[in-house]
Design an enzyme around this catalytic site. Sequence first.
Site, PDB file in Angstrom:
ATOM      1  N   GLN A 176      36.084  39.623  33.792  1.00  0.00           N
ATOM      2  CA  GLN A 176      34.632  39.837  33.820  1.00  0.00           C
ATOM      3  C   GLN A 176      34.019  39.573  35.198  1.00  0.00           C
ATOM      4  OE1 GLN A 176      34.018  37.294  30.106  1.00  0.00           O
ATOM      5  NE2 GLN A 176      32.453  38.872  29.856  1.00  0.00           N
ATOM      6  N   CYS A 211      28.599  39.517  24.304  1.00  0.00           N
ATOM      7  CA  CYS A 211      29.488  39.415  25.458  1.00  0.00           C
ATOM      8  C   CYS A 211      28.672  39.648  26.718  1.00  0.00           C
ATOM      9  CB  CYS A 211      30.578  40.475  25.331  1.00  0.00           C
ATOM     10  SG  CYS A 211      31.751  40.456  26.709  1.00  0.00           S
ATOM     11  N   LEU A 212      28.882  38.818  27.738  1.00  0.00           N
ATOM     12  CA  LEU A 212      28.101  38.944  28.973  1.00  0.00           C
ATOM     13  C   LEU A 212      28.332  40.283  29.667  1.00  0.00           C
ATOM     14  CD1 LEU A 212      28.446  35.323  30.436  1.00  0.00           C
ATOM     15  CD2 LEU A 212      26.513  36.292  29.174  1.00  0.00           C
ATOM     16  N   HIS A 271      37.737  35.243  21.483  1.00  0.00           N
ATOM     17  CA  HIS A 271      36.968  36.263  22.215  1.00  0.00           C
ATOM     18  C   HIS A 271      37.432  36.328  23.677  1.00  0.00           C
ATOM     19  CE1 HIS A 271      33.082  38.476  23.154  1.00  0.00           C
ATOM     20  NE2 HIS A 271      33.506  38.107  24.351  1.00  0.00           N
ATOM     21  N   GLU A 272      37.554  35.161  24.317  1.00  0.00           N
ATOM     22  CA  GLU A 272      37.959  35.128  25.728  1.00  0.00           C
ATOM     23  C   GLU A 272      39.414  35.547  25.889  1.00  0.00           C
ATOM     24  OE1 GLU A 272      35.624  35.052  27.762  1.00  0.00           O
ATOM     25  OE2 GLU A 272      34.172  34.338  26.277  1.00  0.00           O
TER      26      GLU A 272
HETATM   27 ZN    ZN Z   1      33.096  38.701  26.344  1.00  0.00          ZN
END
Ligand code: ZN
Length: 195
Positions: free
Chosen positions: A50, A105-106, A147-148
């Site tokens: 990310q 999610c960012l 998630h990560e």
């Molecule tokens: Zn995420």
Amino acid sequence: MILPIIGYGDPVLRKVGAEISPDYPNLKETIADMFETMYNAFGVGLAAPQVGLPIRLFVIDTKPFGDDEDLSKEEQDQLKNFRRTFINAKMLKEEGEEWGFNEGCLSIPEVREDVYRNETITLQYHDEDFNLKTESFDGLIARVIQHEYDHIEGILFTDKISSLKKRLIQKKLQNIMEGKTRPDYKMKFVAKKGR
Ligand SMILES: [Zn+2]
């Protein structure tokens, strides 16, 4: 240093992350920058892809979930104190009943969907000092790790929703790819790279 967060559509989010060694360049600094970037965006987790790095590294701080008054005092305290760096994580086991939770999610601002995941996980990883650990987690902490962990496998939470729901969010995803989304934190969009 706050880093720009890579938006949905960038191929780096689809790469399976590479394992790293303790001499990975600027590792301490990268971890510190990732925490700072995550806090600035009010996230509870951030994975290296990310911020444009296709490596097996993610950071988590579940403190914001600790204010949830529906949880027991014990769970609240656990969430308030869970700040962790995961390097070269390997999922050993995912078990227990699947339960739904509204995830965001960012890298995918303005999209939230219920995602179903197993209750308990067992994970092997290195901490920031490269100590090897094998640990089990459950509940919301397991959820954030799952998630990560997906991020370092090139998987996004939007992959885990029904095709109907996917169709419903298609326009939002398109807007992110075109850089039309304006979250309160710095992002880098695939369409703005001058390709
Ligand atoms: Zn995420």
